[in-house]
Each structure stands twice: as C-alpha cells, then as structure tokens.
Scaffold this motif. Structure first.
Motif, PDB file in Angstrom:
ATOM      1  N   UNK A 372       0.946  -1.253  -0.368  1.00 30.55           N
ATOM      2  CA  UNK A 372       0.012   0.237  -0.269  1.00 30.55           C
ATOM      3  C   UNK A 372       1.116   0.896   0.064  1.00 30.55           C
ATOM      4  N   UNK A 373       0.505   2.192  -0.901  1.00 31.89           N
ATOM      5  CA  UNK A 373       1.551   2.922  -0.538  1.00 31.89           C
ATOM      6  C   UNK A 373       0.033   4.656  -0.681  1.00 31.89           C
ATOM      7  N   UNK A 374       0.576   5.460   0.459  1.00 34.46           N
ATOM      8  CA  UNK A 374      -0.148   6.187   0.959  1.00 34.46           C
ATOM      9  C   UNK A 374      -0.044   7.884   0.036  1.00 34.46           C
ATOM     10  N   UNK A 375       0.871   7.745  -0.792  1.00 35.24           N
ATOM     11  CA  UNK A 375       0.668   9.154  -2.104  1.00 35.24           C
ATOM     12  C   UNK A 375      -0.401   8.829  -2.630  1.00 35.24           C
ATOM     13  N   UNK A 376      -0.783   7.245  -2.721  1.00 34.76           N
ATOM     14  CA  UNK A 376      -2.022   6.930  -3.717  1.00 34.76           C
ATOM     15  C   UNK A 376      -3.140   7.871  -3.290  1.00 34.76           C
ATOM     16  N   UNK A 408       7.960  12.777  -0.459  1.00 41.67           N
ATOM     17  CA  UNK A 408       7.015  12.733   0.026  1.00 41.67           C
ATOM     18  C   UNK A 408       7.019  14.558  -0.107  1.00 41.67           C
ATOM     19  N   UNK A 409       8.197  14.841   0.245  1.00 40.88           N
ATOM     20  CA  UNK A 409       7.569  16.824   0.512  1.00 40.88           C
ATOM     21  C   UNK A 409       7.406  17.212  -0.746  1.00 40.88           C
ATOM     22  N   UNK A 410       7.485  16.694  -2.010  1.00 39.77           N
ATOM     23  CA  UNK A 410       7.841  17.334  -3.537  1.00 39.77           C
ATOM     24  C   UNK A 410       6.563  16.840  -3.888  1.00 39.77           C
ATOM     25  N   UNK A 411       5.733  15.657  -3.326  1.00 41.28           N
ATOM     26  CA  UNK A 411       4.939  15.294  -3.531  1.00 41.28           C
ATOM     27  C   UNK A 411       3.140  15.918  -3.353  1.00 41.28           C
ATOM     28  N   UNK A 412       3.550  16.098  -2.038  1.00 45.53           N
ATOM     29  CA  UNK A 412       3.210  17.195  -1.076  1.00 45.53           C
ATOM     30  C   UNK A 412       2.590  19.029  -1.898  1.00 45.53           C
ATOM     31  N   UNK A 413       4.104  19.191  -2.136  1.00 47.22           N
ATOM     32  CA  UNK A 413       4.330  21.037  -2.734  1.00 47.22           C
ATOM     33  C   UNK A 413       3.732  20.806  -4.001  1.00 47.22           C
ATOM     34  N   UNK A 414       3.756  19.821  -5.076  1.00 47.65           N
ATOM     35  CA  UNK A 414       3.198  20.083  -6.033  1.00 47.65           C
ATOM     36  C   UNK A 414       2.034  18.890  -5.991  1.00 47.65           C
ATOM     37  N   UNK A 437       4.083  13.522   8.865  1.00 48.93           N
ATOM     38  CA  UNK A 437       2.866  13.098   9.283  1.00 48.93           C
ATOM     39  C   UNK A 437       2.164  11.812   8.421  1.00 48.93           C
ATOM     40  N   UNK A 438       3.082  12.067   7.279  1.00 53.58           N
ATOM     41  CA  UNK A 438       2.135  10.097   6.011  1.00 53.58           C
ATOM     42  C   UNK A 438       2.622   8.954   7.164  1.00 53.58           C
ATOM     43  N   UNK A 439       3.836   9.603   7.735  1.00 51.53           N
ATOM     44  CA  UNK A 439       4.772   8.318   8.651  1.00 51.53           C
ATOM     45  C   UNK A 439       2.972   7.548   9.383  1.00 51.53           C
ATOM     46  N   UNK A 440       2.542   8.635  10.112  1.00 51.98           N
ATOM     47  CA  UNK A 440       1.389   8.899  11.139  1.00 51.98           C
ATOM     48  C   UNK A 440       0.836   7.824  10.938  1.00 51.98           C
ATOM     49  N   UNK A 447      -1.633  -2.798   9.236  1.00 52.90           N
ATOM     50  CA  UNK A 447      -0.252  -3.101   8.544  1.00 52.90           C
ATOM     51  C   UNK A 447       0.816  -3.143   9.454  1.00 52.90           C
ATOM     52  N   UNK A 448       1.385  -4.686   9.181  1.00 51.34           N
ATOM     53  CA  UNK A 448       2.552  -4.759  10.345  1.00 51.34           C
ATOM     54  C   UNK A 448       3.301  -4.828  10.119  1.00 51.34           C
ATOM     55  N   UNK A 449       3.557  -3.618   8.752  1.00 49.04           N
ATOM     56  CA  UNK A 449       5.237  -3.591   8.271  1.00 49.04           C
ATOM     57  C   UNK A 449       5.259  -1.743   7.812  1.00 49.04           C
ATOM     58  N   UNK A 450       5.464  -0.693   7.772  1.00 47.04           N
ATOM     59  CA  UNK A 450       5.653   0.622   7.658  1.00 47.04           C
ATOM     60  C   UNK A 450       6.947   0.567   7.384  1.00 47.04           C
ATOM     61  N   UNK A 451       7.234   1.106   6.030  1.00 47.78           N
ATOM     62  CA  UNK A 451       8.484   1.003   5.379  1.00 47.78           C
ATOM     63  C   UNK A 451       8.541   2.788   4.808  1.00 47.78           C
ATOM     64  N   UNK A 452       9.516   3.359   5.389  1.00 50.74           N
ATOM     65  CA  UNK A 452       9.659   4.570   4.599  1.00 50.74           C
ATOM     66  C   UNK A 452      11.242   5.144   3.945  1.00 50.74           C
ATOM     67  N   UNK A 453      11.580   5.780   2.439  1.00 48.35           N
ATOM     68  CA  UNK A 453      12.291   5.781   1.583  1.00 48.35           C
ATOM     69  C   UNK A 453      12.934   7.117   2.759  1.00 48.35           C
ATOM     70  N   UNK A 454      14.553   6.999   3.258  1.00 47.27           N
ATOM     71  CA  UNK A 454      15.531   7.468   4.207  1.00 47.27           C
ATOM     72  C   UNK A 454      14.802   8.841   3.545  1.00 47.27           C
ATOM     73  N   UNK A 455      14.874   9.340   2.130  1.00 44.79           N
ATOM     74  CA  UNK A 455      14.922  10.859   2.455  1.00 44.79           C
ATOM     75  C   UNK A 455      13.450  11.242   2.635  1.00 44.79           C
ATOM     76  N   UNK A 456      12.831  10.503   2.868  1.00 46.73           N
ATOM     77  CA  UNK A 456      11.394  10.619   3.220  1.00 46.73           C
ATOM     78  C   UNK A 456      11.587  11.280   5.110  1.00 46.73           C
ATOM     79  N   UNK A 457      12.365  10.870   5.387  1.00 43.52           N
ATOM     80  CA  UNK A 457      12.610  10.542   7.056  1.00 43.52           C
ATOM     81  C   UNK A 457      13.732  11.780   7.297  1.00 43.52           C
ATOM     82  N   UNK A 458      14.975  12.664   5.962  1.00 45.25           N
ATOM     83  CA  UNK A 458      15.257  13.740   5.859  1.00 45.25           C
ATOM     84  C   UNK A 458      14.966  14.524   5.030  1.00 45.25           C
ATOM     85  N   UNK A 459      13.706  14.575   5.154  1.00 45.02           N
ATOM     86  CA  UNK A 459      12.371  16.208   4.505  1.00 45.02           C
ATOM     87  C   UNK A 459      13.917  16.165   3.538  1.00 45.02           C
TER      88      UNK A 459
END
Length: 518
Positions: A372-376, A408-414, A437-440, A447-459
């Motif tokens: 599952x992809x939250x941006x969708x 995620x920050x660029x997705x949000x901005x656009x 916030x999407x991680x929250x 879902x039993x596993x949440x995965x974040x690209x490191x870029x999202x953790x670093x804004x």
C-alpha cells in the motif's frame, strides 16, 4: 481501526539501496558502510532494511535491467575488507584511485572502473592464497550453475566494447560450442577475475546477512519480474525466452494504456516461454528464487500480477497499445516454490496499479503480503484501498512512497489544493512535515510493516529522488555524504514510533526457517 497498543507487531523498515551508503569510494559497499548502517537501524529499533535488486545495473545505473539476475553488483565489493582479510596485500591499493567517499552522488563510471581493477588485483594475488581458500572457492564455484555463463558473458561484453550479445561475432552470439570452448581456454585468467569478484561479493553479503541476523534486522530484497534482453540469462538460456535466433524479440513485455500513459508502457524485455518453464518444472525460476533467498530474508516480487496474466506485445511494436493479455502459470510456480521452502513463502507481492480479483486470489491463496502506498490514497474516493482505514488485516506493507515515487515533501508541494485539504483534514488543518505525518497515518493502519524511504525521514525533495520512471540520465545516483547527526536523529525519531520486530522465523511474513535450508 487498530491502535498502536492493540498491535502485536508493528515493525518499521527503511528503504535504502546499498549504493547510497557513504564512506566508500564511488558508491556504497557491502563492507563497513553496510555494517554501520545495520547497527544504526538496530540501535534505533528499526527491524527491516529494504534494498533494491543487488544485481549488476545496466548502463543507466538501473538494477532492474541487469546483465545477470544471478550475479551480484561488483561495484558493491568492499576493497578495504579484502585487504583486512588477506586477499590483497596492504600496498595493493597504493596506486588505486580512491575516489570521493563524501559525495552526494554515485559515480557509476568510477565505481565500474574500480570493480574491474579489483578483479585484476584479485586474480594477480590469487596464487598467493592458501590451499584452503582455493578449495573453498572451487567448492563454491561448482555449486553456482550460472557462474560460467555469467563470466563468459561479462568478458565477451568487455572484449566487444559493451555491444549487446546479438552484435557479437556470430560464433559467440550463437554460442557455437567449438569456438566458445577454445575461447574459454584462451581467456582462462580473465574469466577467473569475474568468478573471483562474484565469490567475494557472495562472501561479503553472507557476512552482512549474518550480522543482520545477530542484530535482529531483516534483509528485504527485490526481484524484477522480467530479465533484460541483453543479459547472460537470455544469452545462455534462449529457449526459455521469446527471442529469435538473431536476438530480435518475438514478443515483448509491457503494460497497456492507462490513466498515466495513452500508449501504455513498452519495456522491451522478452516474454517467458511459459510452456517450456512448465515442462521442466520451473527449474530456472526455482534456482533464481533459491539464489535470492540465500541473500535476503524477505523478497518483493515486482510486477506480481504477471504471475496470473501478462501483457504481450509484438517484438516490432513501438508502443504497448496493440498487445493482449495472456495467462501465466503462476499458481503452479508458487506451489513448487512453497515445497522448496518447506513452508510459507517469504515473499511480498508488488500488487500496485490495476489489479484483478484473480491476482488478489493468487496473492491470498499463498498468504503473501501486498503493498500500500499512501501517496495514492487521497483522490477523494472514500473506498480508496490505500486509505489507512481501508487497509484491513495486518498482512500488508505500507509505504509513504517507493523508489519510483516522488519524495513525500515534493509530492506534497506539487499536489493540488483539494488533495492537500484531504490530508490536512486528518491533522486538524496543519501539515508541517509531510513525510513524518504520512508515517503517522501509516502507523494508524493495520499493516504490520511500515517502510519509509530514507529521503522522507530526512525531509528531502526530488533533488534526492532515486528514480523517475520513463527517464534516463539522472536516476539511481542519490547518495548519503555521511552518517551525520541529522540521520541519526531521524532514525531515532522513527524508531520510537514502532515496535521492534525481534528476529523470528515464526513471523507472519513467512520467515519460517533460515533461507540457507533452501
């Protein structure tokens, strides 16, 4: 909706390819950069490290279009470890161009040249190694059915300046036995270089996997569904693929036109001759999975829907518009893989996009987690399957985005204002840190596993995006400069949000027994 306290397992993972690790020249490596990264994950209660395919990349740097689906990427070999373990003398690297270890971009040209030089050095000092090491290498080589074809393919490609195999002299393109046997004898030393590189890569990856197990971190790999036309796989097993004698594609892969593309996507990889695979009980496929599951603990199957049906397009077509859906024997393949694993399959189905009930049924029959992809999720449809409240059951891996998405920050901005309003409504009207916030929201799902690209953790914005599908020239290059305090702080903040998945092979992800038993 389940809450954090109600969940028996909510594991956190980070998506980061090893090439993006710092502290080694050219690109990251399977040596100290990987060891330090694993320790950072474990120390911050992050239980999963997801990587992209570990196979050699193509000329654009993509690991999804590899010259070999069995080999490992020589650019990941750690030279310092080779010296420390006595495979190379201390002064062997004195004249070795060290490259920048603090670059924010992977230098593919240098990393490839460096790997080739390491191959030369390993072969040069191979006679100095002990009898025990020679026996170990010989035993390992005998177990790698793919190794000789891979070494021949890579050496021929080197000798013919990177030309695709169908443009080599006919005796090599068509694998004429007499010529190929003579050529192997004449190039014995060069072929040894390729084999030694793969042996050392295998040794270093096994060491990383062992450390990950000790630390309680699961290695989560990625398997492309199709293999490249210009690959050792196709060159040496032509009967398994829809390819003509001269290398032209009889039929090719892709996906049909959709909302994103009016002409569909044409991938240019050969379709499998499934009836041949079925007749030989999927021997090639089973070997491929066994090889992968000795390297990692959990494996994502890219383009999972093609195990039910695949889009077939004429080899001469220039777009994917005029293809047709064909059935594939994925159920039979997965049944055999399940027998090989002697239990549940440690696989994750990439089931994104337009998925049919038949695809969902196959995924569920083998109890495979989906994605599952939250941006969708925020198109305004209350039944959208990516919304956290619509993710039922824990057999899912949820992402803010993947390597193919915008950060995620660029997705949000656009995003348009309607999309932003839908997201804001979930946070009382304020979105200050979109990735976090999407991680929250991800952690509020079942879902039993949440995965974040490191870029999202670093804004980070799209200047640090790993891949933009349909483009070439500036992908797969993003890299960390160092493991600085910002990265350590991001991992600490992320780790505090989940429950550490202590390493167990009785988990809901099908990790029933060590993959070494395959």
């Amino acid at each position: 909706m389940s809450t954090l306290d109600q969940k028996p397992v909510r594991t956190l993972g980070v998506l980061l390819h090893p090439t993006a690790l710092p502290s080694s020249p050219g690109c990251g490596s399977l040596g100290s950069p990987s060891r330090e990264w694993l320790k950072l994950l474990a120390n911050n209660q992050i239980g999963v490290w997801q990587v992209l395919p570990l196979s050699p990349p193509d000329k654009t740097g993509s690991p999804y279009s590899s010259p070999s689906s069995f080999a490992l990427n020589p650019m990941l070999l750690d030279a310092r470890d080779l010296v420390d373990q006595g495979f190379l003398p201390e002064n062997a690297l004195d004249d070795f161009f060290v490259g920048s270890v603090e670059s924010s971009s992977v230098d593919f040209r240098y990393a490839e040249s460096r790997a080739e030089k390491l191959g030369h050095l390993l072969r040069r000092f191979w006679p100095d190694q002990s009898k025990e090491r020679h026996l170990e290498f010989n035993d390992w080589s005998r177990d790698q059915f793919w190794l000789e074809d891979h070494s021949c393919f890579m050496e021929l490609r080197r000798q013919y300046d990177g030309l695709p195999w169908w443009e080599w002299p006919v005796q090599f393109a068509q694998r004429h036995r007499k010529y190929l046997t003579r050529w192997r004898m004449q190039n014995e030393h060069n072929l040894l270089e390729h084999s030694l590189l793969q042996w050392h890569l295998d040794r270093q990856l096994i060491s990383i996997k062992k450390l990950a197990r000790e630390l309680g971190v699961v290695l989560f790999g990625d398997l492309p569904f199709y293999v490249a036309r210009d690959s050792a796989d196709v060159w040496s097993n032509r009967g398994l693929f829809s390819i003509l004698k001269d290398g032209e594609l009889k039929v090719q892969s892709g996906v049909p036109p959709d909302y994103f593309s009016s002409t569909g996507q044409l991938w240019g990889t050969p379709i499998y001759r499934w009836h041949i695979h079925h007749l030989n009980r999927f021997r090639w496929w089973r070997r491929r999975f066994a090889r992968q599951l000795k390297q990692v603990d959990l494996l994502r199957i890219d383009h999972f829907r093609a195990l039910v049906e695949y889009w077939e397009v004429s080899g001469s077509s220039l777009t994917a518009e005029n293809g047709s859906w064909k059935k594939s024997p994925g159920k039979s393949l997965l049944e055999l893989l399940q027998k090989d694993c002697m239990g549940p399959l440690p696989l994750v189905a990439e089931d994104l996009g337009v998925i049919t009930p038949e695809v969902e049924a196959l995924r569920d029959k083998f109890q495979l987690p989906g994605m599952k992809i939250l941006q969708f999720a925020f198109n305004g449809d209350l039944e959208n399957p990516y919304l956290p409240e619509n993710i039922k059951g824990n057999r899912w891996v949820i992402y803010t985005g993947t390597h193919d998405n915008q950060t995620t920050i660029s997705w949000w901005n656009e995003s348009d204002e309607q999309t932003k309003d839908r997201v804001r409504s979930r946070f009382g009207g304020s979105v200050d840190a979109p990735g976090w916030q999407l991680l929250e929201l991800a952690l509020s799902s079942e879902a039993c596993l949440t995965v974040a690209p490191l870029q999202d953790l670093l804004h980070l914005d799209d200047d640090s995006r790993f891949n933009t599908p349909g483009t070439v020239g500036n992908n797969w290059k993003w890299r960390l400069r160092s493991f600085d305090s910002e990265i350590c702080g991001a991992l600490k903040g992320y780790g505090e949000r989940g429950v550490f998945w202590k390493r167990s092979f009785e988990s809901s992800f099908g990790l029933v027994r060590p993959s070494e038993n395959l």
